[in-house]
Design an enzyme around this catalytic site. Structure first.
Site, mmCIF file in Angstrom:
data_model
loop_
_atom_site.group_PDB
_atom_site.id
_atom_site.type_symbol
_atom_site.label_atom_id
_atom_site.label_comp_id
_atom_site.label_asym_id
_atom_site.label_seq_id
_atom_site.Cartn_x
_atom_site.Cartn_y
_atom_site.Cartn_z
ATOM 1 N N LYS A 242 0.833 -1.196 0.000
ATOM 2 C CA LYS A 242 0.000 0.000 0.000
ATOM 3 C C LYS A 242 0.871 1.250 0.000
ATOM 4 C CE LYS A 242 -3.761 -1.963 2.846
ATOM 5 N NZ LYS A 242 -4.918 -1.727 1.975
ATOM 6 N N ARG A 316 -10.163 -11.560 2.268
ATOM 7 C CA ARG A 316 -11.021 -12.638 1.773
ATOM 8 C C ARG A 316 -10.299 -13.984 1.812
ATOM 9 N NH1 ARG A 316 -11.567 -9.413 -3.753
ATOM 10 N NH2 ARG A 316 -11.337 -7.775 -2.195
#
Length: 462
Positions: A242, A316
Site C-alpha cells: 500500500k 477474503r
C-alpha cells in the site's frame, strides 16, 4: 467513571429538556421571566445540536439545559453533551421533551453514554465526562451494549504493537473464562497441518505467527450459530504494498474480529439459546522473503484453487478458510464481519456498512432490527454475473481482478464461493471507524452493525 448513574444515588441532577421547533413554545412557557430573557439574549434556536444553559436563582447554579434535537435521530440527541456541558450530574427532564417512547428515550441515553467514550490507554484527560442519572432498568438494558461498543472501539484504536494476533487470542480467552466457553487454536505451521492454507499464506511473513482461534459455547442441542471476524491486525498490502496514506490506519483492519468478539460476548452474556462458535483468523499481512507472492495458486480448505491476483486482497483469503470450516459444522446461520473493501466506502460512505446475504428474509429482518436500534446497514446485491471479474486462467478463480468496478460485490462473491447455496449466510463489510467526531460517535474506532445484529440474533433465537 461511568457516564450513567443510578437514579437511587440521590444526588442532585440538572434537568435537560430536549426541544425542537414543534415543542419550543411549550418549553418556553415553563420558564420564568428571567430565563426567557436569558434565552432570548443568547439567540437560541431549537436546531439539532443547539445548546442553552439556563441560570438558576442561586449564583453559579445551572437550573436547566435546553438542547435542540432531531426527533428522528434520538441517538444523536444527547450524544454530544458529555463534554460540552460542564462536569456534573444531569438527568432528562420530566417536564415534556421531544422523546416520549421508552425505546427512543433509551436510545438517547445510549447516545449519551457512547458520546462519553474516550480512548485513554496512552494519554490522560483532565476533563471528565458529565454524568446522566437514569433508572436501574435503563442501566441493565444498556450497559452490555455500552461495554460491547467500548470493547470494539478500544480494540480498533489500539496500535498493532499492542493488538496483534496474540492479543486477539487473549481477548477471546477472557470472554471464554467469563462465560465458561472453550477455546481451541491453530498457530503457525499447525495451520498447514490442519488444512487452513490461506490463513497461513497471508500471515506467514510476519514475526507474529498467524493463527485461527475458535471459541465454543452453549448446549450442543441448541441451534448452531457461527460468527466469523477478519483479524488482520495490520495490513501492509503485502508485496502489492500500500502507499503510505493507504497504510496509515491499517491497525483497524482487525475491526471485523473486534465486532465478532464483542457480538459473541453479547450472545453469551444474554444467554441466547444457541450453540455458538466464534472463529477469528488472526494474522499480520507483512513483507519478508517468505511473503505470499502475486501469481501464486493456493488450494484452499474447501478444495478450490485460488490464484493470488493481489496480495492486498488478503482479507477474503483469511476468511475463506474460516468460512469453509464454519460450513463443516452445518450451522443454522453463519455471520461474518470484515473491514474488507474500500469499495464499500466509495459506494456507501463511512457510516453505512454494506450487507450481503444469500437469503432475502434474513436481510429484511436484520435491516428492520437496524432501523429500530438506529444502527444503520445497507444491503448490496450478490450480483453473480460479476463472478467473471474473478476469473483465472490457471486456477478455479482469483482473489481479485483487473477491474476496479463493484469491488465490494466481487469480494462478497469471492466469499460466497465457500458457502453452499443451502447454508444461511450474512456478510458485513464495515469501516469500523469514524474519520471525525459526531454526536455519540467520537473519532477513531467504531462499532457499526453490532447492535443491529445483536437485536436480530436476540429475536431470531429468543
Amino acid at each position: 467513571m461511568s457516564p450513567l448513574i443510578d437514579r437511587k444515588s440521590g444526588k442532585r441532577a440538572v434537568p435537560i429538556e430536549t426541544v425542537d421547533a414543534g415543542s419550543m413554545a411549550a418549553a418556553e412557557a415553563r420558564l420564568d421571566t428571567a430565563q426567557r430573557k436569558w434565552l432570548q439574549s443568547t439567540g437560541f434556536r431549537p436546531k439539532p445540536g443547539a445548546l442553552a444553559v439556563l441560570p438558576g436563582s442561586v449564583p453559579g447554579e445551572i437550573a436547566l439545559v435546553l438542547v435542540g434535537v432531531d426527533r428522528h435521530n434520538p441517538m444523536a440527541a444527547l450524544g454530544g453533551l458529555p463534554f460540552r456541558l460542564p462536569e456534573g450530574i444531569y438527568e432528562l427532564s420530566s417536564d415534556g421533551g421531544v422523546f416520549t417512547e421508552r425505546e427512543h428515550i433509551e436510545l438517547a441515553i445510549l447516545g449519551w453514554a457512547l458520546g462519553a467514550y474516550r480512548f485513554d490507554r496512552y494519554r490522560s484527560y483532565e476533563r471528565k465526562a458529565a454524568q446522566l442519572v437514569v433508572t436501574p432498568a435503563a442501566i441493565r438494558a444498556l450497559q452490555p451494549l455500552i461495554d460491547a461498543t467500548a470493547e470494539v472501539r478500544d480494540m480498533v484504536n489500539t496500535p498493532t504493537e499492542d493488538m496483534g494476533p496474540e492479543q486477539l487470542s487473549q481477548a477471546i480467552h477472557e470472554h471464554a473464562k467469563a462465560h465458561k466457553a472453550t477455546v481451541q487454536e491453530w498457530v503457525g505451521d499447525d495451520l498447514i497441518k490442519h488444512n487452513f492454507p490461506t490463513i497461513h499464506a497471508v500471515g506467514r511473513a510476519s514475526h507474529r505467527a498467524p493463527r485461527l482461534i475458535e471459541l465454543t459455547w452453549g448446549k450442543a442441542s441448541s441451534p448452531k450459530l457461527v460468527i466469523v471476524g477478519k483479524g488482520v491486525c495490520f495490513d501492509t498490502g503485502g508485496l502489492d504494498i500500500k502507499p503510505a496514506d493507504g497504510m496509515r490506519w491499517m491497525k483497524k483492519d482487525m475491526g471485523g474480529a473486534a465486532h465478532a468478539i464483542a457480538l459473541a460476548g453479547l450472545v453469551m452474556k444474554a444467554k441466547l439459546p444457541v450453540r455458538l462458535t466464534l472463529l477469528v483468523p488472526a494474522v499480520e499481512n507483512a513483507i519478508a522473503g517468505n511473503a505470499m507472492r502475486p501469481g501464486e495458486v493456493i488450494r484452499t480448505r474447501a478444495g478450490h484453487t485460488v490464484e493470488v491476483d493481489n496480495t492486498d486482497a488478503e482479507g477474503r483469503l483469511v476468511l475463506c478458510d474460516a468460512l469453509a470450516y464454519a460450513v463443516e459444522q452445518s450451522p443454522d446461520l453463519i455471520v461474518d464481519f470484515a473491514t474488507l473493501t474500500g469499495a464499500a466506502r466509495v459506494a456507501l460512505g463511512p457510516e453505512l456498512p454494506a450487507l450481503f446475504t444469500n437469503r432475502d428474509p434474513l436481510a429484511d429482518h436484520v435491516i428492520s432490527s437496524a432501523e429500530r436500534v438506529h444502527d444503520p446497514l445497507w444491503r448490496l446485491p450478490l450480483w453473480r454475473p460479476y463472478r467473471r471479474m474473478l476469473e483465472s486462467y490457471v486456477a478455479d478463480f482469483a482473489n481479485a481482478g483487473p477491474s476496479r468496478h463493484a469491488g465490494a460485490i466481487t469480494a462478497a462473491l469471492y466469499l460466497e464461493r465457500f458457502v453452499p447455496d443451502s447454508q444461511n449466510w450474512m456478510h458485513l463489510d464495515t469501516y469500523a471507524w469514524n474519520d471525525g467526531d459526531r454526536p455519540a460517535h467520537p473519532r477513531g474506532g467504531e462499532a457499526q452493525g453490532l447492535r443491529a445484529f445483536f437485536r436480530f440474533l436476540s429475536e431470531r433465537y429468543s
